[in-house]
Design a protein around this motif. Structure first.
Motif, PDB file in Angstrom:
ATOM      1  N   ARG A 168      52.473   8.560  21.244  1.00 30.86           N
ATOM      2  CA  ARG A 168      53.133   7.839  20.155  1.00 30.86           C
ATOM      3  C   ARG A 168      52.992   6.320  20.275  1.00 30.86           C
ATOM      4  O   ARG A 168      53.221   5.604  19.301  1.00 30.86           O
ATOM      5  CB  ARG A 168      54.610   8.219  20.102  1.00 30.86           C
ATOM      6  CG  ARG A 168      54.827   9.660  19.669  1.00 30.86           C
ATOM      7  CD  ARG A 168      56.237   9.903  19.245  1.00 30.86           C
ATOM      8  NE  ARG A 168      56.353  11.156  18.516  1.00 30.86           N
ATOM      9  CZ  ARG A 168      57.416  11.497  17.814  1.00 30.86           C
ATOM     10  NH1 ARG A 168      58.439  10.675  17.741  1.00 30.86           N
ATOM     11  NH2 ARG A 168      57.465  12.653  17.192  1.00 30.86           N
ATOM     12  N   TYR A 173      52.262  11.365  12.487  1.00 32.93           N
ATOM     13  CA  TYR A 173      52.845  12.696  12.366  1.00 32.93           C
ATOM     14  C   TYR A 173      51.790  13.727  11.973  1.00 32.93           C
ATOM     15  O   TYR A 173      51.903  14.903  12.313  1.00 32.93           O
ATOM     16  CB  TYR A 173      54.004  12.693  11.371  1.00 32.93           C
ATOM     17  CG  TYR A 173      53.633  12.309   9.954  1.00 32.93           C
ATOM     18  CD1 TYR A 173      53.170  13.248   9.054  1.00 32.93           C
ATOM     19  CD2 TYR A 173      53.763  10.994   9.530  1.00 32.93           C
ATOM     20  CE1 TYR A 173      52.837  12.902   7.765  1.00 32.93           C
ATOM     21  CE2 TYR A 173      53.422  10.631   8.244  1.00 32.93           C
ATOM     22  CZ  TYR A 173      52.964  11.590   7.350  1.00 32.93           C
ATOM     23  OH  TYR A 173      52.632  11.235   6.079  1.00 32.93           O
ATOM     24  N   PHE A 206      55.926   7.605  12.398  1.00 29.46           N
ATOM     25  CA  PHE A 206      56.479   8.943  12.407  1.00 29.46           C
ATOM     26  C   PHE A 206      57.716   8.985  11.515  1.00 29.46           C
ATOM     27  O   PHE A 206      58.608   8.148  11.654  1.00 29.46           O
ATOM     28  CB  PHE A 206      56.880   9.353  13.823  1.00 29.46           C
ATOM     29  CG  PHE A 206      55.700   9.485  14.739  1.00 29.46           C
ATOM     30  CD1 PHE A 206      55.013  10.671  14.823  1.00 29.46           C
ATOM     31  CD2 PHE A 206      55.273   8.412  15.494  1.00 29.46           C
ATOM     32  CE1 PHE A 206      53.932  10.790  15.659  1.00 29.46           C
ATOM     33  CE2 PHE A 206      54.184   8.524  16.328  1.00 29.46           C
ATOM     34  CZ  PHE A 206      53.512   9.714  16.411  1.00 29.46           C
ATOM     35  N   GLY A 222      60.553  14.066  11.815  1.00 25.00           N
ATOM     36  CA  GLY A 222      59.670  14.574  12.875  1.00 25.00           C
ATOM     37  C   GLY A 222      58.815  15.732  12.440  1.00 25.00           C
ATOM     38  O   GLY A 222      58.867  16.798  13.019  1.00 25.00           O
ATOM     39  N   HIS A 223      58.016  15.580  11.382  1.00 24.21           N
ATOM     40  CA  HIS A 223      57.139  16.648  10.907  1.00 24.21           C
ATOM     41  C   HIS A 223      56.170  17.067  12.001  1.00 24.21           C
ATOM     42  O   HIS A 223      55.434  16.258  12.532  1.00 24.21           O
ATOM     43  CB  HIS A 223      56.336  16.160   9.698  1.00 24.21           C
ATOM     44  CG  HIS A 223      57.155  16.054   8.447  1.00 24.21           C
ATOM     45  ND1 HIS A 223      58.276  15.277   8.354  1.00 24.21           N
ATOM     46  CD2 HIS A 223      56.992  16.653   7.237  1.00 24.21           C
ATOM     47  CE1 HIS A 223      58.780  15.365   7.133  1.00 24.21           C
ATOM     48  NE2 HIS A 223      58.021  16.194   6.433  1.00 24.21           N
ATOM     49  N   ARG A 281      56.438  17.834  14.992  1.00 28.12           N
ATOM     50  CA  ARG A 281      56.570  17.098  16.248  1.00 28.12           C
ATOM     51  C   ARG A 281      56.507  18.046  17.431  1.00 28.12           C
ATOM     52  O   ARG A 281      57.218  19.043  17.481  1.00 28.12           O
ATOM     53  CB  ARG A 281      57.888  16.331  16.242  1.00 28.12           C
ATOM     54  CG  ARG A 281      58.101  15.451  17.465  1.00 28.12           C
ATOM     55  CD  ARG A 281      59.352  14.613  17.310  1.00 28.12           C
ATOM     56  NE  ARG A 281      59.248  13.762  16.126  1.00 28.12           N
ATOM     57  CZ  ARG A 281      60.257  13.034  15.684  1.00 28.12           C
ATOM     58  NH1 ARG A 281      61.417  13.068  16.289  1.00 28.12           N
ATOM     59  NH2 ARG A 281      60.107  12.282  14.613  1.00 28.12           N
TER      60      ARG A 281
END
Length: 521
Positions: A154, A175, A511, A515-516, A518
């Protein structure tokens, strides 16, 4: 010694640690590495009688060894790159020799099936199918991580002063990358379930999950490069600490835990010609030892590995343990414990030569190519009686010299991978192997680039420059020659999840708070 004279030189294989590791790679040789050779009579009756006399006891350098017969080297293709040397190839074109359109299509199809399956199970909140463009963009980010080595994935999409990298944001949203990362799959998930039901039975394939991509990579490795005369076989480790039945522990390796791969590499360039993933102990032991069962072809009989290679006209030289099957058991005139550095003993068993040489420790070799000693020496620092140290010449067996000269093929390949490895921490074993396949494809592409540049007498790119160019070209696939972020701000990424028109997440690649897809690794 020139290695570009196919009609005159024998094929030679250098083996390290466990010489039996060559055997799973024999189909490569039998499928076109060499032309068929005539079965001719080797040597005269006098030589055979002399070789028989040398089998009963160990000998020192004062006893002359028999010069072994050398097999001719007759490749079916000219050694080197199997491409048009007059054509210009970009890094992307060379990489797509290994990750072809067919391989990318299969990878996208299986990833989409896995994404839909996880969405139905509720483990993936949202999933939009990937296409070839999305997968190549994903691979661009994967290779880019090997160049900058971020502490966390990230960090690539952070916008603070310390982590403000424009490239990942210009390729795809963070994401979206994590969603592909979470659902990446090389085989059909439905077929995986059927294969898992066969666990413990004869039809079960432990590598079924990685087979589709592995077969594509292996086919490309064999098709676009023909190795030179000298090959090296060694094991390499793919780091992995998660629980898995194929995970191995090798105490002498820098990477002690992980998957063990047996690599066949060109000693001259380090090109990976073939590889085999070790799956563990054989279900039906042959009685010839664990390593023989793990690496031996089931239908090739119980002939010891070195004699079998000799019978199909493959010369081999490698280290061997004294407790291996077939190693001479006689103690007559054996190397004493009081021997000094440079002392050696040898014994010949037909075509095979066994040598034991005292260096800082005892080195034991087996060769079907060399004679025991040809009068050559090597320099070593030895302690004098007065306590000082000096460099002196000591005797060295011919197999040791040639082994050190040609064994570095796998080490060179491994070093080229380690410089900019794309390996990441993950609990999914098949993703570890996927990343290693990417490493093999990039390094082999780079080696082909270097060989083509040498043919044209051009200066090749360094590996770092090659990878940087490859990342850029992968990221530009599907774009109109622009890598600027304005294009994404206008139209967005067609393969990315939509979270609302004109949102800050879409514009910057950050993102979303929800949190698609994740899955932190």
């Amino acid at each position: 010694m020139k290695m570009l004279e196919p009609p005159h030189l024998p094929l030679r294989l250098s083996l390290q640690l466990c010489p039996l590791l060559l055997l799973p790679l024999l189909p490569l040789a039998l499928a076109g590495l060499l032309s068929p050779l005539p079965r001719t009579s080797i040597g005269t009756s006098g030589v055979k009688r002399r070789a028989t006399e040398l089998q009963n006891e160990w000998h020192d350098i004062s006893v002359e060894d028999v010069e072994p017969h050398q097999f001719p080297f007759c490749p079916q293709r000219t050694p080197g790159v199997q491409l048009d040397v007059l054509k210009e190839y970009s890094p992307l074109e060379l990489f797509q020799l290994f990750f072809s359109k067919e391989a990318i299509t299969v990878l996208c199809h299986n990833t989409n099936n896995n994404g839909q399956r996880k969405k139905l199970q509720g483990t993936q909140k949202q999933w939009i199918d990937v296409d070839s463009k999305d997968m190549l963009h994903y691979l661009s980010i994967v290779i880019y991580q090997g160049l900058i080595r971020p502490h966390s994935i990230r960090d690539l999409w952070r916008t603070d002063r310390l982590h403000n990298l424009p490239f990942p944001v210009s390729v795809m949203p963070g994401y979206r990358y994590e969603a592909i990362n979470a659902c990446l799959h090389m085989s059909d998930p439905a077929a995986d379930i059927l294969n898992d039901q066969l666990r413990g039975q004869a039809g079960y394939d432990g590598l079924f999950t990685v087979k589709p991509l592995q077969d594509q990579i292996l086919t490309a490795c064999r098709a676009f490069y023909h190795p030179h005369q000298n090959l090296a076989i060694d094991e390499c480790m793919v780091a992995m600490k998660a629980q898995h039945r194929m995970k191995q522990y090798v105490k002498d390796k820098p990477t002690k835990w992980g998957f063990k791969l047996f690599i066949l590499a060109d000693s001259k360039t380090g090109y990976t010609c073939d590889f085999n993933i070790y799956q563990g102990k054989a279900l039906t032991p042959s009685g010839n030892g664990l390593s023989y069962d793990a690496c031996h072809e089931p239908d090739s009989g119980a002939v010891p590995w070195n004699r079998q290679l000799y019978q199909i006209h493959y010369g081999a030289c490698g280290t061997i343990r004294e407790n291996r099957i077939g190693f001479p058991r006689t103690e007559v005139n054996a190397l004493p414990k009081s021997a000094v550095r440079g002392d050696m003993r040898w014994i010949r068993d037909g075509a095979l030569l066994y040598v034991k040489w005292r260096d800082t420790r005892d080195v034991t070799m087996c060769s079907s190519i060399h004679k025991a000693y040809s009068g050559r020496t090597t320099q070593r620092c030895l302690k004098n009686p007065d306590g000082t140290w000096s460099r002196r010449a000591i005797s060295v067996p011919e197999p040791v010299l040639q082994y050190n000269r040609y064994m570095g093929g796998v080490d060179l390949s491994d070093a080229l991978i380690k410089y900019y490895s794309v390996s990441q921490k993950t609990s999914r074993w098949y993703r570890k192997l996927f990343l290693h396949f990417v490493d093999i494809a990039v390094v082999n592409s780079f080696i082909i680039h270097k060989e083509l540049a040498k043919e044209k007498q051009h200066n090749p790119l360094t590996q770092k420059k090659f990878r940087e160019a490859l990342c850029t070209q992968l990221a530009d696939v599907g774009k109109d020659g622009s890598t600027e972020r304005e294009e994404d701000e206008e139209g967005g990424d067609s393969g990315s999840p939509v979270t609302g028109g004109g949102s800050r997440e879409e514009a910057t690649g950050l993102f979303p708070c929800s949190g698609h897809g994740r899955e932190l690794l």
